[in-house]
Scaffold this active site. Structure first.
Site, PDB file in Angstrom:
ATOM      1  N   CYS A 125       3.921 -35.763  21.770  1.00 46.22           N
ATOM      2  CA  CYS A 125       5.727 -36.495  21.577  1.00 46.22           C
ATOM      3  C   CYS A 125       6.649 -36.758  21.304  1.00 46.22           C
ATOM      4  CB  CYS A 125       5.544 -37.574  23.028  1.00 46.22           C
ATOM      5  SG  CYS A 125       4.291 -37.301  24.724  1.00 46.22           S
ATOM      6  N   PRO A 128      11.331 -38.256  16.445  1.00 41.62           N
ATOM      7  CA  PRO A 128      12.387 -37.710  15.500  1.00 41.62           C
ATOM      8  C   PRO A 128      10.717 -36.855  14.361  1.00 41.62           C
ATOM      9  CG  PRO A 128      12.504 -39.858  15.161  1.00 41.62           C
ATOM     10  CD  PRO A 128      11.768 -39.762  16.548  1.00 41.62           C
ATOM     11  N   GLY A 129       9.650 -37.903  14.288  1.00 40.00           N
ATOM     12  CA  GLY A 129       8.513 -36.943  13.628  1.00 40.00           C
ATOM     13  C   GLY A 129       7.766 -37.871  12.735  1.00 40.00           C
ATOM     14  N   GLY A 130       8.627 -39.409  12.907  1.00 39.01           N
ATOM     15  CA  GLY A 130       7.369 -39.977  11.957  1.00 39.01           C
ATOM     16  C   GLY A 130       6.548 -40.106  11.789  1.00 39.01           C
ATOM     17  N   LYS A 131       5.823 -40.084  13.076  1.00 39.86           N
ATOM     18  CA  LYS A 131       4.261 -40.035  12.505  1.00 39.86           C
ATOM     19  C   LYS A 131       3.586 -38.559  12.407  1.00 39.86           C
ATOM     20  CE  LYS A 131       4.042 -43.689  16.149  1.00 39.86           C
ATOM     21  NZ  LYS A 131       5.164 -43.963  16.385  1.00 39.86           N
ATOM     22  N   ASP A 179       6.700 -29.069  28.796  1.00 43.98           N
ATOM     23  CA  ASP A 179       6.406 -30.249  29.128  1.00 43.98           C
ATOM     24  C   ASP A 179       5.315 -30.966  28.215  1.00 43.98           C
ATOM     25  OD1 ASP A 179       6.040 -33.060  30.154  1.00 43.98           O
ATOM     26  OD2 ASP A 179       7.178 -31.281  32.162  1.00 43.98           O
ATOM     27  N   ASP A 197       2.270 -40.782  22.005  1.00 42.31           N
ATOM     28  CA  ASP A 197       3.273 -41.223  21.510  1.00 42.31           C
ATOM     29  C   ASP A 197       4.194 -41.436  22.215  1.00 42.31           C
ATOM     30  OD1 ASP A 197       4.142 -43.615  19.584  1.00 42.31           O
ATOM     31  OD2 ASP A 197       5.338 -42.172  18.719  1.00 42.31           O
ATOM     32  N   CYS A 251       6.156 -48.253  22.810  1.00 44.92           N
ATOM     33  CA  CYS A 251       6.803 -49.228  21.709  1.00 44.92           C
ATOM     34  C   CYS A 251       7.585 -50.274  23.151  1.00 44.92           C
ATOM     35  CB  CYS A 251       7.604 -48.840  20.435  1.00 44.92           C
ATOM     36  SG  CYS A 251       8.773 -48.039  21.982  1.00 44.92           S
TER      37      CYS A 251
HETATM   38  C1  LIG Z   1       8.136 -42.449  21.329  1.00 41.68           C
HETATM   39  S1  LIG Z   1       9.161 -41.256  21.073  1.00 41.68           S
HETATM   40  C2  LIG Z   1       8.124 -40.296  20.229  1.00 41.68           C
HETATM   41  C3  LIG Z   1       8.662 -40.942  18.724  1.00 41.68           C
HETATM   42  C4  LIG Z   1       7.682 -40.099  17.575  1.00 41.68           C
HETATM   43  N1  LIG Z   1       6.507 -39.921  17.935  1.00 41.68           N
HETATM   44  C5  LIG Z   1       7.571 -40.614  16.263  1.00 41.68           C
HETATM   45  O1  LIG Z   1       6.980 -41.483  15.457  1.00 41.68           O
HETATM   46  O2  LIG Z   1       8.689 -40.470  15.400  1.00 41.68           O
HETATM   47  C6  LIG Z   1       8.407 -40.038  23.181  1.00 41.68           C
HETATM   48  C7  LIG Z   1       9.483 -38.862  22.483  1.00 41.68           C
HETATM   49  O3  LIG Z   1       8.158 -38.425  23.760  1.00 41.68           O
HETATM   50  C8  LIG Z   1       9.600 -36.912  24.501  1.00 41.68           C
HETATM   51  N2  LIG Z   1       9.289 -36.839  25.541  1.00 41.68           N
HETATM   52  C9  LIG Z   1       9.687 -37.584  26.806  1.00 41.68           C
HETATM   53  N3  LIG Z   1       8.838 -36.928  28.033  1.00 41.68           N
HETATM   54  C10 LIG Z   1       7.688 -35.376  27.497  1.00 41.68           C
HETATM   55  C11 LIG Z   1       7.395 -34.989  27.983  1.00 41.68           C
HETATM   56  N4  LIG Z   1       7.549 -34.751  28.985  1.00 41.68           N
HETATM   57  N5  LIG Z   1       6.557 -34.191  27.223  1.00 41.68           N
HETATM   58  C12 LIG Z   1       6.414 -34.167  25.857  1.00 41.68           C
HETATM   59  N6  LIG Z   1       7.537 -35.258  25.277  1.00 41.68           N
HETATM   60  C13 LIG Z   1       8.399 -35.747  25.703  1.00 41.68           C
HETATM   61  C14 LIG Z   1      10.827 -37.866  23.880  1.00 41.68           C
HETATM   62  O4  LIG Z   1      12.091 -36.899  24.000  1.00 41.68           O
HETATM   63  C15 LIG Z   1      10.693 -38.218  23.006  1.00 41.68           C
HETATM   64  O5  LIG Z   1      11.525 -37.843  21.894  1.00 41.68           O
END
Ligand SMILES: C[S@@+](CC[C@H](N)C(=O)[O-])C[C@H]1O[C@@H](n2cnc3c(N)ncnc32)[C@H](O)[C@@H]1O
Length: 323
Positions: A125, A128-131, A179, A197, A251
């Site tokens: 997941c 926006p790509g921080g990790k 997904d 994440d 978070c």
């Molecule tokens: C907590 S954020 C991730 C932050 C990211 N890892 C970072 O460090 O920038 C969770 C992300 O999961 C995505 N998401 C939600 N449901 C999902 C799914 N079923 N499969 C994949 N990604 C999903 C959301 O759109 C969101 O961008």
């Protein structure tokens, strides 16, 4: 969870009075952007000696100070004890950014993954790509797969990668829009390391919102999150090779989305083992405040005065060689 914190120091006005004056509510720190702190993760692909010198002059210090058992020298993250915020850099095509602003606790799940050069890693997941950016500061993976289900956020992810990562390295990165629950079947036992994440209640932005309609919608969504989180983890476990490491992070302070999700996974798989992560909490207790989780494999960073990092829950699991 939102307990009162009192700093009990000697005071000329008497002990009781001072306790009250110095009392800070954790909830206030969590929902007041003026208290928030921003760490600066330097981009090793466009390193600036001047910037690092400037940060030292401004009183910034490096996070963890190299004291963690796994701490790659190439990862440089600076923070200040006060809520200072460097301006964000503008996105410019063809020019790599020098730094990424982040919640310092976001680095804990990345470090828990212990990425080594050449490994295959999945960021399930990703936007926006921080990790993903932080992972690439630690090591040169043989293959990095960044997945994001939301198409708008996927564009944001692509832009982040383009802003921080040089072209030759972009070749080892695959971006997909699946997904995450389908990834395990699409790429079974493919990865050495997987980061989940997960989408979660995101306490900072959810508590901060004053829009009551949005709040009602979020409360109803919140009920379904643990189910989605368990499903994402099941898929991640399928995608992980035997002997591989899995890190789950959120978070939020919500036990239902943190400890309960991990307990459900541990209770339903015989080949998934908890990995003790307490040492990590011990070595960075100067920079972060932790709340007890009741788990050896899970830690929870909670925002505190002067350490307004988190909330961040991190759990570390390993897939054993035997089924
Ligand atoms: C907590 S954020 C991730 C932050 C990211 N890892 C970072 O460090 O920038 C969770 C992300 O999961 C995505 N998401 C939600 N449901 C999902 C799914 N079923 N499969 C994949 N990604 C999903 C959301 O759109 C969101 O961008």
């Amino acid at each position: 969870m939102y307990s009162e914190v009192s700093k009990d120091r000697p005071c000329v006005f008497g002990k009781m009075f001072c306790r009250k004056v110095r009392t800070t509510r954790r909830r206030d720190i969590l929902i007041s952007p003026s208290c928030w702190q921003y760490a600066i993760l330097l981009n090793r692909f466009n390193y600036s000696f001047e910037l690092e010198k400037d940060l030292h002059l401004k009183g910034y210090h490096t996070l963890f100070q190299g004291s963690l058992p796994y701490y790659p020298k190439s990862m440089k993250c600076y923070l200040s004890r006060t809520p200072d915020r460097m301006p964000s850099e503008r996105h410019q095509i063809g020019i790599l950014k020098k730094y990424y602003l982040l919640n310092a606790a976001s680095l804990l799940p990345v470090l828990a993954l212990e990425l080594r050069d050449g490994e295959k890693v999945l960021d399930l997941c990703s936007a926006p790509g921080g990790k993903s950016i932080a992972l690439l500061q630690c090591a040169y993976p043989g293959y990095l797969h960044c997945n994001e289900h939301d198409s708008l956020r996927l564009r944001w992810l692509r832009q982040t990668l383009e802003s921080f990562i040089p072209q030759p390295l972009v070749k080892v990165i695959k971006v997909s829009e699946l997904d995450g629950r389908e990834m395990g079947d699409a790429q079974p036992e493919m990865f050495d390391k997987v980061l989940v994440d997960a989408p979660c209640s995101n306490d900072r932005s959810w508590l901060f919102s004053s829009d009551s309609q949005k709040a009602a919608c979020r409360i109803s969504q919140r009920r379904n999150l643990p189910v989605l989180q368990v499903e994402l983890l099941r898929s991640a476990i399928k995608a992980l090779r035997p002997g591989g490491l899995l890190v789950y992070s959120t978070c939020t302070l919500s036990k239902a989305e943190n400890q309960d999700v991990i307990s459900e996974i541990l209770n339903s798989y015989t080949n998934i083992m908890p990995v003790d992560i307490k040492e990590m909490a011990r070595t960075c207790s100067q920079d972060f405040t932790f709340a007890p989780t009741g788990q050896e494999c899970g830690l929870l960073v909670i925002p505190d005065k002067g350490k307004a990092w988190g909330p961040m829950y991190v759990a570390k699991l390993k897939k054993s060689w035997t089924t």
